[in-house]
Design a protein around this motif. Structure first.
Motif, mmCIF file in Angstrom:
data_model
loop_
_atom_site.group_PDB
_atom_site.id
_atom_site.type_symbol
_atom_site.label_atom_id
_atom_site.label_comp_id
_atom_site.label_asym_id
_atom_site.label_seq_id
_atom_site.Cartn_x
_atom_site.Cartn_y
_atom_site.Cartn_z
ATOM 1 N N THR A 284 -94.096 114.354 129.873
ATOM 2 C CA THR A 284 -94.393 113.486 128.740
ATOM 3 C C THR A 284 -93.195 112.578 128.534
ATOM 4 O O THR A 284 -92.046 113.013 128.689
ATOM 5 C CB THR A 284 -94.638 114.308 127.460
ATOM 6 O OG1 THR A 284 -95.747 115.177 127.667
ATOM 7 C CG2 THR A 284 -94.935 113.402 126.285
ATOM 8 N N ALA B 248 -98.527 110.160 129.782
ATOM 9 C CA ALA B 248 -98.598 110.587 128.384
ATOM 10 C C ALA B 248 -97.311 110.161 127.677
ATOM 11 O O ALA B 248 -96.211 110.467 128.129
ATOM 12 C CB ALA B 248 -98.756 112.101 128.308
ATOM 13 N N ARG C 61 -90.045 116.815 129.499
ATOM 14 C CA ARG C 61 -90.001 115.604 128.680
ATOM 15 C C ARG C 61 -88.897 114.689 129.194
ATOM 16 O O ARG C 61 -87.778 115.131 129.447
ATOM 17 C CB ARG C 61 -89.737 115.971 127.216
ATOM 18 C CG ARG C 61 -90.761 116.914 126.662
ATOM 19 C CD ARG C 61 -90.466 117.355 125.249
ATOM 20 N NE ARG C 61 -90.634 116.264 124.299
ATOM 21 C CZ ARG C 61 -90.790 116.459 122.992
ATOM 22 N NH1 ARG C 61 -90.773 117.685 122.488
ATOM 23 N NH2 ARG C 61 -90.948 115.441 122.176
ATOM 24 N N ALA D 2 -96.949 116.385 123.553
ATOM 25 C CA ALA D 2 -95.617 116.610 124.110
ATOM 26 C C ALA D 2 -95.175 118.061 123.986
ATOM 27 O O ALA D 2 -94.366 118.545 124.785
ATOM 28 C CB ALA D 2 -94.600 115.698 123.425
#
Length: 532
Positions: free
Chosen positions: A383, A422, A362, A478
């Motif tokens: 993500t 994303a 992330r 996520a």
């Protein structure tokens, strides 16, 4: 036995505009969707409860993909300065608070933002000493990457003329080299280390206030980072389990694990993943840089409004690698705070060098990027956690910080989505307001409600469908839950946000007058609006 939810418009969010009349749920999971009549006929033997949403508009439960839950609760316990619009008003509120303190007690306050002041004045320690001569004072800036302290706090922390800047931090000084009381990033830790530890009761109170507020805003869950700040990993996790017990209180808390909490987590033999049906331990969190407001976000080139600095790298490249390696040894993704393009480049260099076997890393914020960095992100399992409300808070002054040349890939939510990346939606509360409707409005309009222009960088506006997806599908994706959360569909969790207006049909500014009628977690109504 099962529950039938009916008498509303249920947006599945599977396809734009797709709705159903009713939803049948068993054991907290959606079993079927369709018309009320067909579901009543199909499940007549299992049906023991009917819940009428009274004409409401039902969406998959909204989830905030990045916030600090206990920190949000603290804004309801400590002095909150986030609405202050002048240095004089800030001084007045601090002076009033000081009169209520016991002798020697710390004055702690949250959320000041000098960009809201006409003169953008940052108070000097001498001014703070005048306001609060008898108490150590610590005021967190809205970004939480800077703080103001008075002389008493500096003295207790051992910060003086000869004190060196810590790695990843700056002690701001005057022309004589004396600390001004303004501390950036890691320098704030020098003072935090001498602030008395909060009690378990304090942590629990702040967390309870936060959960109740999140539920009232239509949030069924949040991805939060709190485990390294309140006396240790286990102590904080215990309060999450006490508050979110799955009976009195249901809320889906996905807890990022700050890298500084990893050692205790291992020593106490906790494992990543689900701790209870509502609490799970997720990616390893670390900071690559600071924030644009205090000019500590790391840029590849100097700030346009202060060429003397390019920001602050919280970790050296070697240190960053070591933390990512530790995460990979645990087979875990990392969640890296990257606001500036310099920090984003550092983060990508490291995660490209240490690829992830499963899951998704992330990248949090991604406020400043570039075409080449976007191409690199597209090639990775990542993500992006974005906060649409930053557009409302940071414009127009951020244009001065970055200059026009960098704006093409700054706060560029539409560009990121169009690139196939994303994205998940969050608030970064308490830095921004927790309300997801404010985030959706910001993504759709890119301006404040009372402004009449077409929005800051209007080509980056999202459609209502894209904006709502950030807080539903995006937040689920996520954390690898895209097959069980984020939609109203068979096999998905019965988590719903029920509103009084149709976000797809109302004018954008009407989003801000929308009321949350119900918040449903695991087929349980955790918040219900009380009509007066």
């Amino acid at each position: 036995m099962g529950t039938l939810w009916c008498n509303g418009t249920f947006y599945t969010m599977k396809v734009e505009g797709q709705t159903v009349e009713a939803v049948f749920v068993e054991n907290g999971t959606v079993v079927a969707v369709g018309s009320r009549r067909e579901l009543e006929r199909a499940f007549k033997d299992q049906l023991d409860e009917v819940i009428d949403v009274n004409g409401g508009y039902v969406y998959p439960g909204f989830v905030d993909s990045h916030l600090h839950m206990i920190g949000h609760g603290e804004t309801k316990v400590r002095l909150d300065l986030s609405a202050v619009t002048s240095a004089q008003e800030m001084k007045r509120l601090l002076k009033e608070k000081a009169t209520s303190l016991q002798e020697g007690e710390w004055l702690l306050a949250e959320g000041w933002n000098e960009n809201h002041f006409v003169d953008r004045n940052i108070l000097h320690r001498d001014e703070l000493d005048e306001i609060c001569p008898n108490h150590p004072l610590y005021i967190t800036r809205i970004c939480r990457h800077a703080a103001l302290v008075n002389s008493r706090a500096l003295e207790l922390a051992g910060i003086h003329l000869e004190t060196h800047d810590p790695e990843g931090g700056v002690i701001v000084r005057d022309h004589k080299g004396e600390p001004t009381g303004y501390l950036l990033d890691a320098a704030t830790e020098l003072v935090k280390d001498v602030i008395p530890e909060v009690s378990d009761a304090y942590i629990r109170q702040a967390l309870e206030l936060a959960v109740d507020d999140l539920l009232s805003k239509g949030l069924v869950g949040g991805h939060t980072e709190d485990l390294a700040y309140y006396g240790g990993f286990e102590r904080t996790l215990t309060q999450f389990m006490n508050v979110i017990d799955g009976h009195r209180k249901k809320f889906r808390a996905h807890l990022l694990v700050h890298h500084e909490a990893l050692d205790e987590m291992k020593q106490k033999q906790y494992l990543f993943g689900e701790q209870t049906p509502f609490i799970e331990l997720g990616a390893v969190k670390l900071f690559a840089d600071g924030a644009l407001g205090g000019r500590t976000a790391l840029l590849k080139k100097p700030y346009s409004d202060d060429p003397s600095t390019s920001g602050v790298a919280i970790h050296s490249e070697q240190s960053l690698k070591k933390i990512v390696q530790l995460a990979r040894e645990c087979s875990q993704p990392v969640a890296i705070h990257t606001i500036g393009d310099g920090a984003l480049e550092m983060a990508l260099d490291v995660i490209e060098q240490y690829p992830l076997n499963q899951g998704r890393d992330r990248l949090i914020h991604v406020q400043v990027a570039s075409e080449s960095l976007v191409e690199r992100m597209k090639a990775l399992p990542v993500t992006l956690d974005i906060q649409p409300r930053f557009v409302i808070s940071d414009f127009p002054w951020v244009i001065e910080r970055l200059g026009q040349d960098r704006m093409a890939y700054s706060f560029a939510w539409k560009t990121l989505l169009n690139a196939g990346l994303a994205c998940a939606g969050g608030s970064d509360a308490p830095i921004e307001p927790i309300d997801p409707l404010l985030g959706i409005h910001a993504a759709v309009t890119r301006r404040k409600q009372d402004e009449t222009h077409e929005g800051y960088l209007p080509h980056e506006k999202l459609s209502p469908f894209e904006a709502i997806q950030l807080f539903t599908k995006g937040s689920a994706y996520a954390i690898g839950k895209e097959h069980s959360r984020g939609f109203i569909a068979e096999g998905y969790s019965a988590d719903f946000t029920v509103l009084d207006q149709d976000l797809f049909r109302i004018a954008p500014d009407e989003i801000l007058s929308t009321t949350v009628l119900m918040t449903v977690v695991d087929n349980t109504v955790m918040y219900h609006y009380e009509f007066t």
